[in-house]
Motif scaffolding. Sequence first.
Motif, PDB file in Angstrom:
ATOM      1  N   ILE A  74       0.846  -1.188   0.000  1.00 25.64           N
ATOM      2  CA  ILE A  74       0.000   0.000   0.000  1.00 25.64           C
ATOM      3  C   ILE A  74       0.885   1.242   0.000  1.00 25.64           C
ATOM      4  CG2 ILE A  74      -1.929  -1.117   1.192  1.00 25.64           C
ATOM      5  CD1 ILE A  74      -0.995   0.271   3.755  1.00 25.64           C
ATOM      6  N   SER A  75       0.364   2.340  -0.572  1.00 24.81           N
ATOM      7  CA  SER A  75       1.107   3.596  -0.644  1.00 24.81           C
ATOM      8  C   SER A  75       0.258   4.736  -0.110  1.00 24.81           C
ATOM      9  CB  SER A  75       1.521   3.898  -2.088  1.00 24.81           C
ATOM     10  OG  SER A  75       2.411   2.920  -2.584  1.00 24.81           O
ATOM     11  N   VAL A  76       0.881   5.604   0.654  1.00 26.37           N
ATOM     12  CA  VAL A  76       0.192   6.775   1.207  1.00 26.37           C
ATOM     13  C   VAL A  76       1.145   7.967   1.171  1.00 26.37           C
ATOM     14  CG1 VAL A  76      -1.278   5.408   2.742  1.00 26.37           C
ATOM     15  CG2 VAL A  76       0.943   6.243   3.562  1.00 26.37           C
ATOM     16  N   LEU A  77       0.567   9.154   1.318  1.00 26.90           N
ATOM     17  CA  LEU A  77       1.375  10.365   1.418  1.00 26.90           C
ATOM     18  C   LEU A  77       1.644  10.681   2.887  1.00 26.90           C
ATOM     19  CD1 LEU A  77      -0.355  12.653  -1.252  1.00 26.90           C
ATOM     20  CD2 LEU A  77       1.761  11.332  -1.499  1.00 26.90           C
ATOM     21  N   GLY A  78       2.786  11.278   3.152  1.00 26.95           N
ATOM     22  CA  GLY A  78       3.113  11.637   4.530  1.00 26.95           C
ATOM     23  C   GLY A  78       4.323  12.538   4.588  1.00 26.95           C
ATOM     24  N   THR A  79       4.578  13.102   5.738  1.00 31.22           N
ATOM     25  CA  THR A  79       5.730  13.980   5.936  1.00 31.22           C
ATOM     26  C   THR A  79       6.879  13.265   6.635  1.00 31.22           C
ATOM     27  OG1 THR A  79       4.800  14.765   8.026  1.00 31.22           O
ATOM     28  CG2 THR A  79       4.269  16.031   6.028  1.00 31.22           C
ATOM     29  N   ASP A  80       6.577  12.167   7.325  1.00 34.47           N
ATOM     30  CA  ASP A  80       7.600  11.418   8.047  1.00 34.47           C
ATOM     31  C   ASP A  80       7.140   9.981   8.215  1.00 34.47           C
ATOM     32  OD1 ASP A  80       6.202  11.168  10.832  1.00 34.47           O
ATOM     33  OD2 ASP A  80       6.054  13.293  10.296  1.00 34.47           O
ATOM     34  N   PHE A  81       8.009   9.122   8.736  1.00 35.46           N
ATOM     35  CA  PHE A  81       7.708   7.697   8.856  1.00 35.46           C
ATOM     36  C   PHE A  81       6.521   7.451   9.792  1.00 35.46           C
ATOM     37  CE2 PHE A  81      12.129   7.741   7.460  1.00 35.46           C
ATOM     38  CZ  PHE A  81      12.138   6.742   6.499  1.00 35.46           C
ATOM     39  N   SER A  86       0.689   5.938  10.495  1.00 38.74           N
ATOM     40  CA  SER A  86      -0.641   6.191  11.057  1.00 38.74           C
ATOM     41  C   SER A  86      -1.685   6.310   9.958  1.00 38.74           C
ATOM     42  CB  SER A  86      -0.610   7.466  11.900  1.00 38.74           C
ATOM     43  OG  SER A  86      -1.883   7.750  12.426  1.00 38.74           O
ATOM     44  N   THR A  87      -1.330   6.986   8.863  1.00 31.66           N
ATOM     45  CA  THR A  87      -2.256   7.125   7.744  1.00 31.66           C
ATOM     46  C   THR A  87      -2.534   5.785   7.088  1.00 31.66           C
ATOM     47  OG1 THR A  87      -1.403   9.355   7.313  1.00 31.66           O
ATOM     48  CG2 THR A  87      -2.654   8.307   5.554  1.00 31.66           C
ATOM     49  N   ALA A  88      -1.502   4.963   6.941  1.00 34.53           N
ATOM     50  CA  ALA A  88      -1.681   3.650   6.312  1.00 34.53           C
ATOM     51  C   ALA A  88      -2.609   2.769   7.116  1.00 34.53           C
ATOM     52  CB  ALA A  88      -0.323   2.970   6.145  1.00 34.53           C
ATOM     53  N   GLU A  95      -3.022  -3.581  13.372  1.00 37.11           N
ATOM     54  CA  GLU A  95      -2.136  -2.482  13.714  1.00 37.11           C
ATOM     55  C   GLU A  95      -0.787  -2.655  13.023  1.00 37.11           C
ATOM     56  OE1 GLU A  95      -0.011  -0.323  17.571  1.00 37.11           O
ATOM     57  OE2 GLU A  95      -1.405  -1.999  17.857  1.00 37.11           O
ATOM     58  N   ILE A  96      -0.396  -1.652  12.246  1.00 38.16           N
ATOM     59  CA  ILE A  96       0.866  -1.719  11.515  1.00 38.16           C
ATOM     60  C   ILE A  96       2.037  -1.507  12.478  1.00 38.16           C
ATOM     61  CG2 ILE A  96       2.290  -0.591   9.768  1.00 38.16           C
ATOM     62  CD1 ILE A  96      -0.193   0.000   8.198  1.00 38.16           C
ATOM     63  N   THR A  97       3.011  -2.387  12.409  1.00 34.29           N
ATOM     64  CA  THR A  97       4.216  -2.260  13.232  1.00 34.29           C
ATOM     65  C   THR A  97       5.441  -2.289  12.335  1.00 34.29           C
ATOM     66  OG1 THR A  97       5.521  -3.255  14.997  1.00 34.29           O
ATOM     67  CG2 THR A  97       4.250  -4.759  13.629  1.00 34.29           C
ATOM     68  N   LEU A  98       6.453  -1.516  12.697  1.00 32.21           N
ATOM     69  CA  LEU A  98       7.674  -1.412  11.896  1.00 32.21           C
ATOM     70  C   LEU A  98       8.840  -2.179  12.512  1.00 32.21           C
ATOM     71  CD1 LEU A  98       7.569   2.424  11.059  1.00 32.21           C
ATOM     72  CD2 LEU A  98       6.470   0.539   9.852  1.00 32.21           C
ATOM     73  N   GLU A  99       8.561  -3.005  13.501  1.00 30.82           N
ATOM     74  CA  GLU A  99       9.628  -3.706  14.220  1.00 30.82           C
ATOM     75  C   GLU A  99      10.402  -4.679  13.339  1.00 30.82           C
ATOM     76  OE1 GLU A  99       7.819  -5.546  17.551  1.00 30.82           O
ATOM     77  OE2 GLU A  99       7.625  -3.693  18.708  1.00 30.82           O
ATOM     78  N   GLN A 100       9.754  -5.188  12.269  1.00 28.11           N
ATOM     79  CA  GLN A 100      10.400  -6.184  11.422  1.00 28.11           C
ATOM     80  C   GLN A 100      10.906  -5.616  10.100  1.00 28.11           C
ATOM     81  OE1 GLN A 100      10.988  -9.256  12.529  1.00 28.11           O
ATOM     82  NE2 GLN A 100       9.998  -8.673  14.451  1.00 28.11           N
ATOM     83  N   VAL A 101      10.979  -4.297   9.986  1.00 32.16           N
ATOM     84  CA  VAL A 101      11.460  -3.694   8.752  1.00 32.16           C
ATOM     85  C   VAL A 101      12.928  -4.059   8.531  1.00 32.16           C
ATOM     86  CG1 VAL A 101      12.007  -1.510   7.599  1.00 32.16           C
ATOM     87  CG2 VAL A 101       9.821  -1.777   8.788  1.00 32.16           C
ATOM     88  N   ARG A 102      13.213  -4.657   7.387  1.00 30.62           N
ATOM     89  CA  ARG A 102      14.583  -5.062   7.063  1.00 30.62           C
ATOM     90  C   ARG A 102      15.262  -4.082   6.113  1.00 30.62           C
ATOM     91  NH1 ARG A 102      15.300 -10.510   8.380  1.00 30.62           N
ATOM     92  NH2 ARG A 102      13.861 -10.962  10.084  1.00 30.62           N
TER      93      ARG A 102
END
Length: 414
Positions: A74-81, A86-88, A95-102
């Motif tokens: 998915i793609s969204v617009l934003g000013t920061d991560f 939150s928008t996504a 709940e979206i979590t970024l803990e597993q971002v590689r």
Amino acid sequence: MRQFILILSLLQLAMILSGCYDRKELEEQAYVITIAVDKTDRDNIFRFTFEIANPEVGSSATTPSTNEPAQEIISVLGTDFLSATSTANSSIAKEITLEQVRVVIVSEKLARSKEFIHLMQSAPSTVDLKLNAQLVISKEKAEEFVRHNSPNLESRPHKYFQYMLDRARETGVIPDAPLVRFFQITEGDADLFVAPYASTVKKPKDSYGDEDSYKAGEIDFHGGNVTQFMGSAVFKEGQMIDSLTGEETRYIHMMDPTFPQQVILSTFVDPLEPEYNIAARVQLDKVKVKIDYKKNQTSTIDVYITTHLNIFAIPSTEDYMKSQKKRKILYDSIQKEILKNGEKLVKKTQEEYKAEPFYWSLHIRKKFLSIKDYEQADWSNKIYPNAHVRLHVKVASLEFGKTLRQSDIGRVRD
């Protein structure tokens, strides 16, 4: 007394159980494995693309009958991560979590803009985003890179990026570039930062070169996944200024004592049959750097590179194993080739970049009593560009693997 003990036990139990009040079940969370960021037409507004993994696909604990996709993009617009995440979540039930971002993928267009450094400042404050995630620069739009990447042999996308980056680093054609290293080098304001260069758009070169003389997208590759990792993007003061080939990236590994890379695969020109190359595994000893700093004069930088080579293939079938004279020729040829290519890269960094990607500034800081004195000396603008750099290359050992002798082509053809 018994009542007091019972009450005390209940209180202790309540304190222990209170640590689980904010727990979240695995099925309630959506795990992002890749974040891609693109520049838009509006200032400081970016397009964030999230690749969310489906943990049930590819897992041995699930039945093979599932028809669910391996990931959702998915793609969204934003000013920061953080705001983009939150928008996504407005369209994702979990709940979206970024803990597993590689991997954090940034388009070259954004990386070359002055907005990039402002975007990256929000990364450390994003609690879930770990700074050991790799920064990758895509030649095309980052969203297109993620959507076009379609590995056939790995159904789990997080494993694909992990394996791909590991294999490329083994050959030395891309650098190791965690986010934390980006901030360390950028805030130090003395060295160049290099990040892996990748592309899914193929524009192969007309002429064939060595296996590492390419940048991402230039390899004439047929079949399979279109994604290519080759070369590196060069950053100065938090902004991309150039890109390097896989060969140049290998020599950065050879001359940077801070890189964990210690073994790379490479080819060298056969000195007795120049139309052929010799394939070898190069094991690097720790690079030694000595700097003779002279205030208001030309400083001297001595770099000592020691290698151990294990020859894998000699297509020319020259017998370097039995002939001591030929082995001496091979020793000298490889040393001269490493020296020549290393000096060429150093000259490029001094004349074009006016800074170096080898992290040599660490070795001159001890020459100054204070940070203020070091900053006034100005390593990147005054000392390094005008320094006299001397490379000392030594091939300490030369082995030939399991090969006992070369075939006699003359007798075979006879």
